[in-house]
Design an enzyme around this catalytic site. Structure first.
Site, PDB file in Angstrom:
ATOM      1  CG  HIS A 105       5.425   1.314   4.578  1.00  0.00           C
ATOM      2  ND1 HIS A 105       4.551   1.650   3.565  1.00  0.00           N
ATOM      3  CD2 HIS A 105       5.302  -0.021   4.749  1.00  0.00           C
ATOM      4  CE1 HIS A 105       3.921   0.561   3.148  1.00  0.00           C
ATOM      5  NE2 HIS A 105       4.358  -0.467   3.845  1.00  0.00           N
ATOM      6  CB  SER A 106       7.164   0.999   0.861  1.00  0.00           C
ATOM      7  OG  SER A 106       7.217   0.590  -0.476  1.00  0.00           O
TER       8      SER A 106
END
Length: 271
Positions: A105-106
């Site tokens: 994520h991210s």
């Protein structure tokens, strides 16, 4: 040949989302997932997604990277991108995992790419959920000058780092970057649990020996409901090229916490 998959769940109600999960409670095979959080967060963000995937019969690991979350007490100036890559590789090695679906994520898109490079034979599929895809010309989490030096903007930001090396979310971003006003309890939780993040995890250059995500089945999962500062081509650019699958997920940046059933169902599609 390039393939595109779209998760059309824009009007999903809580009941429908629950039904969607229940529809795959008994999968034809059990998959192994490693879910890696982004900056300032921790493995705790995946609690509900992990629970949903386990209900489907899958194995799920949610490591917290060194220096953040419940491992914030280990923070020190020597923690960098290599540390976080080793954190992920350690899970693969010490849990004796293979055939892994690795999702980041991210800005953990950098770390999962590094881990996949080191243990490519153990990776079944790599997924980038609202995550940065490293590629030629962008091998650091933060954009650099052409000569590889830090930009003036980032140097000014560095002057505010806690103890000279820890990035503090609240110094640079508003809470609406993560969730909107409609989630007051989640906002309170994030204010309580976000921790400073070792800056070298952003500024260290990712060096690959085995191509990283290349030659692996790979998918970009984009949150289409992000209203404040939605991810741009700077994050997902390579995923618009042949060889990638693409899933539009009707959630915001923290969809794993606001709509865990939808996110889990999207992850379960990876094979």
């Amino acid at each position: 040949m390039e393939r595109r998959n779209f998760l059309n769940l824009a009007a999903v109600t809580p009941f429908a989302a629950s039904s969607l999960v229940n529809a795959v409670v008994a999968p034809s095979e059990s998959k192994t997932f490693i879910l890696v959080h982004g900056t300032w967060l921790g493995g705790w963000i995946w609690q509900d997604v992990a629970q949903a995937l386990r209900k489907m019969g899958h194995r799920v690991f949610t490591p917290t990277l060194t220096g953040v979350g419940e491992r914030h007490h280990l923070t020190n100036p020597d923690i960098g991108l290599g540390t976080h890559i080793n954190d992920i590789v350690g899970v693969i090695d010490y849990e004796e995992l293979s055939d892994v679906i690795l999702i980041g994520h991210s800005f953990s898109g950098m770390a999962i790419t590094g881990a996949a490079d080191v243990r490519k034979e153990k990776i079944r599929h790599i997924g980038f959920f609202e995550a940065l895809i490293p590629h030629e010309g962008r091998m650091t989490a933060v954009e650099m000058n052409a000569d590889g030096s830090e930009t003036k903007k980032f140097r000014e930001r560095r002057s505010r780092f806690l103890n000279g090396y820890q990035m503090v979310f609240w110094d640079d971003y508003p809470i609406k970057m993560l969730v909107g006003n409609e989630y007051p309890k989640l906002r309170a939780k994030l204010r309580k649990l976000l921790t400073p993040h070792p800056a070298d995890a952003w500024t260290d250059e990712l060096v690959l020996k085995n191509g990283g995500w290349r030659d692996l089945p790979r998918t970009y999962l984009r949150g289409t409901k992000q209203e404040f500062a939605p991810s741009s081509i700077k994050m997902w650019g390579p995923a618009k090229q042949p060889g990638w699958d693409w899933i539009d997920v009707p959630v915001g940046r923290m969809g794993m916490m606001t709509h865990p059933e939808i996110v889990a169902s999207a992850f379960a599609k990876l094979s």
